[in-house]
Write a protein that holds these residues in place. Sequence first.
Motif, PDB file in Angstrom:
ATOM      1  N   GLU A  64       0.825  -1.202   0.000  1.00  0.00           N
ATOM      2  CA  GLU A  64       0.000   0.000   0.000  1.00  0.00           C
ATOM      3  C   GLU A  64       0.864   1.259   0.000  1.00  0.00           C
ATOM      4  N   VAL A  65       0.430   2.270  -0.750  1.00  0.00           N
ATOM      5  CA  VAL A  65       1.000   3.611  -0.612  1.00  0.00           C
ATOM      6  C   VAL A  65       0.260   4.190   0.587  1.00  0.00           C
ATOM      7  N   ASP A  66       0.966   4.318   1.718  1.00  0.00           N
ATOM      8  CA  ASP A  66       0.268   4.639   2.967  1.00  0.00           C
ATOM      9  C   ASP A  66       1.077   5.518   3.928  1.00  0.00           C
ATOM     10  N   LEU A  67       2.119   6.168   3.439  1.00  0.00           N
ATOM     11  CA  LEU A  67       2.961   6.968   4.326  1.00  0.00           C
ATOM     12  C   LEU A  67       3.082   8.415   3.849  1.00  0.00           C
ATOM     13  N   HIS A  68       3.181   9.309   4.810  1.00  0.00           N
ATOM     14  CA  HIS A  68       3.458  10.725   4.573  1.00  0.00           C
ATOM     15  C   HIS A  68       4.945  10.845   4.238  1.00  0.00           C
ATOM     16  N   PHE A  69       5.297  11.664   3.260  1.00  0.00           N
ATOM     17  CA  PHE A  69       6.676  11.762   2.791  1.00  0.00           C
ATOM     18  C   PHE A  69       7.671  12.006   3.927  1.00  0.00           C
ATOM     19  N   GLY A  70       7.415  12.997   4.768  1.00  0.00           N
ATOM     20  CA  GLY A  70       8.370  13.382   5.801  1.00  0.00           C
ATOM     21  C   GLY A  70       8.509  12.403   6.946  1.00  0.00           C
ATOM     22  N   MET A  71       7.635  11.402   7.003  1.00  0.00           N
ATOM     23  CA  MET A  71       7.698  10.395   8.061  1.00  0.00           C
ATOM     24  C   MET A  71       7.894   8.986   7.511  1.00  0.00           C
ATOM     25  N   ALA A  72       8.189   8.888   6.242  1.00  0.00           N
ATOM     26  CA  ALA A  72       8.325   7.570   5.615  1.00  0.00           C
ATOM     27  C   ALA A  72       9.709   6.988   5.892  1.00  0.00           C
ATOM     28  N   SER A  73       9.716   5.789   6.417  1.00  0.00           N
ATOM     29  CA  SER A  73      10.983   5.108   6.681  1.00  0.00           C
ATOM     30  C   SER A  73      11.248   3.989   5.679  1.00  0.00           C
ATOM     31  N   ARG A  74      10.310   3.793   4.760  1.00  0.00           N
ATOM     32  CA  ARG A  74      10.475   2.724   3.773  1.00  0.00           C
ATOM     33  C   ARG A  74       9.918   3.161   2.425  1.00  0.00           C
ATOM     34  N   PHE A  75      10.705   2.943   1.394  1.00  0.00           N
ATOM     35  CA  PHE A  75      10.301   3.244   0.021  1.00  0.00           C
ATOM     36  C   PHE A  75      10.586   2.050  -0.866  1.00  0.00           C
TER      37      PHE A  75
END
Length: 108
Positions: A12-23
Amino acid sequence: MRIAVASSNGREVDLHFGMASRFLIYEYRGGELTLLEERTIDIDEDKRHQWRKVLDDLKDCDTVIAVQAGLKARVGIEEAGLKFVAGEGPVEDVLGGYIRHLEFMGSL
């Protein structure tokens, strides 16, 4: 074209950019989409606004897809020469929609 997708679970695309720890890092070339790697970003989950750290780890990409990004982060992303795309839902659906849009607009 390299596309970084913010995802906590790989589905899922489920994270806010500034708090994303995984891409998830994908490459789109010649009509083929390939997952290159899962990239972990060392952020402090107790702190807010870590977009600079995240951006530094994604500078080899062309596009970033996340649920959202703050105004300063969007400006930073643009100044770094990347494109930000807001999206949420299954990774496959969000990536497919983005690529179809680029093809429709003649950007590919």
